[in-house]
Motif scaffolding. Sequence first.
Motif, PDB file in Angstrom:
ATOM      1  N   LYS A 111       0.877  -1.173   0.000  1.00  0.00           N
ATOM      2  CA  LYS A 111       0.000   0.000   0.000  1.00  0.00           C
ATOM      3  C   LYS A 111       0.911   1.218   0.000  1.00  0.00           C
ATOM      4  CE  LYS A 111      -2.358   1.075   3.700  1.00  0.00           C
ATOM      5  NZ  LYS A 111      -3.357   1.200   4.790  1.00  0.00           N
TER       6      LYS A 111
ATOM      7  N   LEU B 239      -2.253   5.920  -1.630  1.00  0.00           N
ATOM      8  CA  LEU B 239      -3.129   4.821  -1.201  1.00  0.00           C
ATOM      9  C   LEU B 239      -2.980   4.506   0.280  1.00  0.00           C
ATOM     10  CD1 LEU B 239      -5.187   3.179  -2.940  1.00  0.00           C
ATOM     11  CD2 LEU B 239      -3.606   4.604  -4.214  1.00  0.00           C
TER      12      LEU B 239
ATOM     13  N   THR C 274      -6.066   5.251   2.378  1.00  0.00           N
ATOM     14  CA  THR C 274      -7.294   4.474   2.253  1.00  0.00           C
ATOM     15  C   THR C 274      -7.498   3.608   3.491  1.00  0.00           C
ATOM     16  OG1 THR C 274      -6.073   2.742   1.066  1.00  0.00           O
ATOM     17  CG2 THR C 274      -7.224   4.384  -0.270  1.00  0.00           C
TER      18      THR C 274
ATOM     19  N   ASP D 173     -11.864   0.370   2.272  1.00  0.00           N
ATOM     20  CA  ASP D 173     -11.595   0.801   0.903  1.00  0.00           C
ATOM     21  C   ASP D 173     -10.715  -0.212   0.173  1.00  0.00           C
ATOM     22  OD1 ASP D 173     -13.036   3.171   1.245  1.00  0.00           O
ATOM     23  OD2 ASP D 173     -11.270   4.254   1.978  1.00  0.00           O
TER      24      ASP D 173
ATOM     25  N   ALA E 292     -11.547  -2.573  -3.133  1.00  0.00           N
ATOM     26  CA  ALA E 292     -10.710  -2.540  -4.335  1.00  0.00           C
ATOM     27  C   ALA E 292     -10.276  -3.945  -4.726  1.00  0.00           C
ATOM     28  CB  ALA E 292      -9.492  -1.651  -4.092  1.00  0.00           C
TER      29      ALA E 292
ATOM     30  N   ALA F  90     -11.246  -6.016  -8.071  1.00  0.00           N
ATOM     31  CA  ALA F  90     -10.166  -6.522  -8.907  1.00  0.00           C
ATOM     32  C   ALA F  90     -10.333  -8.005  -9.207  1.00  0.00           C
ATOM     33  CB  ALA F  90      -8.820  -6.268  -8.228  1.00  0.00           C
TER      34      ALA F  90
ATOM     35  N   LEU G 238      -5.620  -3.689 -10.320  1.00  0.00           N
ATOM     36  CA  LEU G 238      -5.656  -2.951  -9.056  1.00  0.00           C
ATOM     37  C   LEU G 238      -5.221  -1.509  -9.294  1.00  0.00           C
ATOM     38  CD1 LEU G 238      -4.134  -5.546  -6.557  1.00  0.00           C
ATOM     39  CD2 LEU G 238      -6.396  -4.484  -6.354  1.00  0.00           C
ATOM     40  N   PRO G 239      -5.729  -0.572  -8.485  1.00  0.00           N
ATOM     41  CA  PRO G 239      -5.314   0.831  -8.645  1.00  0.00           C
ATOM     42  C   PRO G 239      -3.835   1.009  -8.322  1.00  0.00           C
ATOM     43  CG  PRO G 239      -6.625   0.553  -6.651  1.00  0.00           C
ATOM     44  CD  PRO G 239      -6.731  -0.734  -7.409  1.00  0.00           C
ATOM     45  N   ASP G 240      -3.207   2.008  -8.951  1.00  0.00           N
ATOM     46  CA  ASP G 240      -1.804   2.304  -8.675  1.00  0.00           C
ATOM     47  C   ASP G 240      -1.624   2.611  -7.189  1.00  0.00           C
ATOM     48  OD1 ASP G 240      -1.216   2.008 -11.332  1.00  0.00           O
ATOM     49  OD2 ASP G 240      -1.301   4.152 -11.792  1.00  0.00           O
TER      50      ASP G 240
ATOM     51  N   ASP H 134      -0.151  -2.776  -4.919  1.00  0.00           N
ATOM     52  CA  ASP H 134       0.709  -3.550  -5.804  1.00  0.00           C
ATOM     53  C   ASP H 134       0.957  -4.946  -5.241  1.00  0.00           C
ATOM     54  OD1 ASP H 134       1.081  -1.224  -7.458  1.00  0.00           O
ATOM     55  OD2 ASP H 134       2.490  -0.490  -5.950  1.00  0.00           O
TER      56      ASP H 134
END
Length: 239
Positions: A22, A26, A29, A33, A37, A41, A99-101, A104
Amino acid sequence: MSRQQPEQQAPPVQKLRIRYAKRGRLRFTSHRDVSRAIERAVVRAAIPMAYSSGFHPHPRISYAGASPTGAASEAEYVELGLAEVREPADVAAALDAVLPDGLDIVATVDAATSTAGSLSDLLTASHWLVDLGDTPTDAVEAGVAAFLATDSVTVERMTKKGMRSFDCRAAVVRLTVTPEGGLDLLLEHTVPAVRPDDVLTGLREAGGLEVPQAVLLTRVAQGVLDRDAGAIGDPLAER
């Protein structure tokens, strides 16, 4: 008339354990949240999930040891229960692509071949780095020395059950000052949980150390605590 019983779902045929990071923005979050996500995903990546039984089936996703809101982390963990066997590397690549940047995928393994035990049982300590900004290094060193010289440091924090008092000193396995003047902190997971910000409160109470309101907390590792070695074992290591 009795209510019709829901269809019973088949148990997972494979469980994958995933370490994810994270990073960046991010870190602000919440765990809710992040879980949303990940659930989105899983759908977007077409992962063949197993589902729970009951009137409201949900994908078998288990979280453990989530970091607090505002903290960055290189060691968050989640376990997925799958309805079909998949290569861990393929699942990792598919999830990482959607997944959002800042969220990871770091590593993915089959639970059957990794360290035995439930994921939550394998996360008994965390290694944190704390960036204290421009706080003078000599003040940090003095505060740490005073804190470590104290057997018990009681702090208060508002929890879901109201204001609670607890000893933050007992959870500290190791606390040193980094060359940059920050903190290198090894925390045992206790009940109630002691967080890095609790230790900062303890440093103020026991050592008179005043730190900025906004500090950067980064969890760099999480796993099984070896108190004698002062180290953390990898929960995804092969059996």
